[in-house]
Design a protein around this motif. Structure first.
Motif: not given
Length: 404
Positions: A23, A279, A331, A338
Motif C-alpha cells: 500500500l 478505504s 487495491i 485503491t
C-alpha cells in the motif's frame, strides 16, 4: 518502508507487513499521476470511466482540484526522502510545495483548507509560517476567546495546526488561540458521551441531524487532542482522556470484518449507519489517529488497526460477486489506486437518512427491509490524493520525529 510504527503494529504478521508495504508503495507511485504540473495543483479525484468493451480495464479520469488534498499530501510526502518527494510535486520537495500553498492562502476562504495548509507549513518548517497563521486567524475567531461553532473536522484541523506551530514562531497569540481551539473541541461532545457530533455547536446543521457525527468527526478530534496533550509541557490530561474515550468507543463499535463505520449517534455512542465503509479509514485515518494517541501516552489499539487493515483484502461485503464471479479487489497496483468505498447504492442515501432521523426517537434503530433492499455491495471506483497522503502520514511518521 519499515518504520518504528510498522514494526510495532504489523511487522510480526508477515501477511500484514507485506500488505502495508504494498500500500505504501502504491501511494508513492499513485500520487504523481494526481498532480497537475501546469497549475501546481492536485486533482480532487481520479474516477474510473466505464470501458466500452466488457471486461476491459477502466480508464481513469481526473476531476476537479483541491487545496486541502494538496496540503494533506504534503503532510504525508514530507516523510519520504527528498529524492522521492520530488516526483510527487513535479520536481519540488514537500517543503517547497508547501510554500506554493502558502502563497495561495490569501485567496483561500475555507477554514479547513487554511488549517491544513498551516499545518503543512508548520510541519515543513516553512519560513512563511507566520503568514499562514495570520490567514488562519482571519478565518477563525479564536482571539475572541469564545469560538463560534465550526464543523468538527475543521475545528480539529485548526487545533492540530496550532499544535504543530507551537514553539516555531514568535507570532503572538498562538498559545492563546490553541487553548481556545482545544476548549471548543472538548465542549463539542453531547452530554457525557465520548463521541463527537458533526459540528461543535448549534446553528450549522438542521435539528434532525445535529446528533449525528461521521467517522472523520471522531478521528480528527481524537488526533488533535492527543497532539495537544503531547505538545503541552506537563501534558493535558483532560485532552488525553477525551481522546482515549473516543478511541475506545469507536474501537468497541468496529465491525466484525474490521470495518470502521461511518455515522454515529454522538449522544449515546452508538452506530447510526455503518455504510459506506471507506478505504481511507481502514488504511490511513484510523491508523494515523490511533497511533498518534498511543505515542502521546494513550491506550494501544494495535489490534483494531490490524483488523481494519485486513479489510482491504478480505472485504466481506464483496466476497460474492454478481453472477458468482471473482469479486473485484479494492487495491489496483496497475492503476495506482485503491477504490474509495463500499456502499449500499441506495438512491439519495435513503437508508442513512432514514436511520439518522429515526435515531432521534429510537437510538440504535434498524430498518431491516431497507437494508435488505440495498445491501452494501456497490463499489465506488475513484481515488483521491488525500487517501494516499494520510496513508504516508500514518505509517511513516511519529510524534517524536524531527519533522514534528
Amino acid at each position: 518502508m519499515t518504520t518504528t510504527r510498522t514494526k510495532a503494529v504489523v511487522a510480526a504478521e508477515t501477511d500484514l507487513s507485506a500488505l502495508l508495504d504494498r500500500l505504501l508503495r502504491l501511494a508513492e507511485t499513485g500520487l504523481p499521476a494526481m498532480y497537475r504540473p501546469e497549475r501546481k495543483t492536485f486533482v480532487f479525484t481520479r474516477a474510473a470511466v466505464t470501458p466500452a468493451v466488457l471486461g476491459a480495464e477502466p480508464r481513469l479520469e481526473d476531476r476537479g482540484e483541491s487545496v486541502r488534498y494538496a496540503a494533506i499530501t504534503v503532510l504525508g510526502a514530507k516523510l519520504l526522502p527528498e529524492d522521492r518527494q520530488r516526483p510527487i510535486f513535479g520536481g519540488l520537495t514537500a517543503a517547497e510545495y508547501a510554500g506554493v500553498l502558502v502563497e495561495q492562502l490569501p485567496g483561500v476562504g475555507n477554514l479547513g483548507d487554511a488549517a491544513l495548509v498551516t499545518w503543512a507549513a508548520a510541519d515543513t518548517r516553512h519560513p512563511k509560517l507566520d503568514d499562514a497563521l495570520a490567514r488562519l486567524a482571519a478565518l477563525d475567531d479564536l482571539d475572541e476567546g469564545a469560538a463560534q461553532p465550526r464543523y468538527t473536522v475543521e475545528a480539529a484541523w485548526v487545533l492540530s495546526a496550532l499544535c504543530a506551530a507551537r514553539g516555531l514562531t514568535d507570532a503572538t497569540g498562538v498559545e492563546r488561540r490553541l487553548q481556545t481551539a482545544r476548549d471548543r473541541l472538548l465542549r463539542a461532545r453531547l452530554g457525557a458521551g465520548p463521541l463527537f457530533p458533526h459540528a461543535t455547536g448549534p446553528g450549522l446543521l438542521p435539528w434532525y441531524r445535529a446528533h449525528v457525527g461521521c467517522f472523520a468527526d471522531q478521528t480528527y478530534p481524537l488526533q488533535a487532542l492527543a497532539r495537544a496533550h503531547a505538545s503541552t509541557e506537563g501534558g493535558d490530561p483532560a485532552a488525553l482522556a477525551a481522546a482515549d474515550a473516543c478511541a475506545a468507543r469507536i474501537c468497541e463499535l468496529q465491525g466484525e470484518g474490521g470495518q470502521w463505520w461511518w455515522h454515529y449517534d454522538a449522544r449515546h455512542g452508538t452506530v447510526v449507519e455503518g455504510y459506506p465503509v471507506y478505504s481511507v479509514h481502514q488504511h490511513a485515518m484510523a491508523p494515523t489517529a490511533l497511533l498518534d494517541l498511543t505515542e502521546a501516552g494513550g491506550a494501544d489499539h494495535g489490534e483494531a488497526i490490524r483488523r481494519g487493515l485486513r479489510w482491504m483484502t478480505q472485504v466481506p461485503e464483496l466476497r460474492e460477486a454478481p453472477g458468482g464471479g471473482t469479486p473485484e479487489p479494492m487495491i489496483h497496483d496497475d492503476l495506482g489506486v485503491t477504490w474509495r468505498k463500499v456502499f449500499r447504492g441506495d438512491p439519495r442515501k435513503a437508508v442513512r437518512a432514514a436511520r439518522g432521523v429515526g435515531s432521534l426517537l429510537v437510538p440504535g434503530l434498524r430498518l431491516e427491509p431497507l437494508e435488505r433492499l440495498y445491501p452494501p455491495v456497490a463499489l465506488d471506483r475513484e481515488c483521491r490524493p488525500y487517501e494516499f497522503g494520510w496513508m504516508l502520514h500514518a505509517w511513516l511518521g511519529s510524534l517524536d520525529s524531527p519533522e514534528r
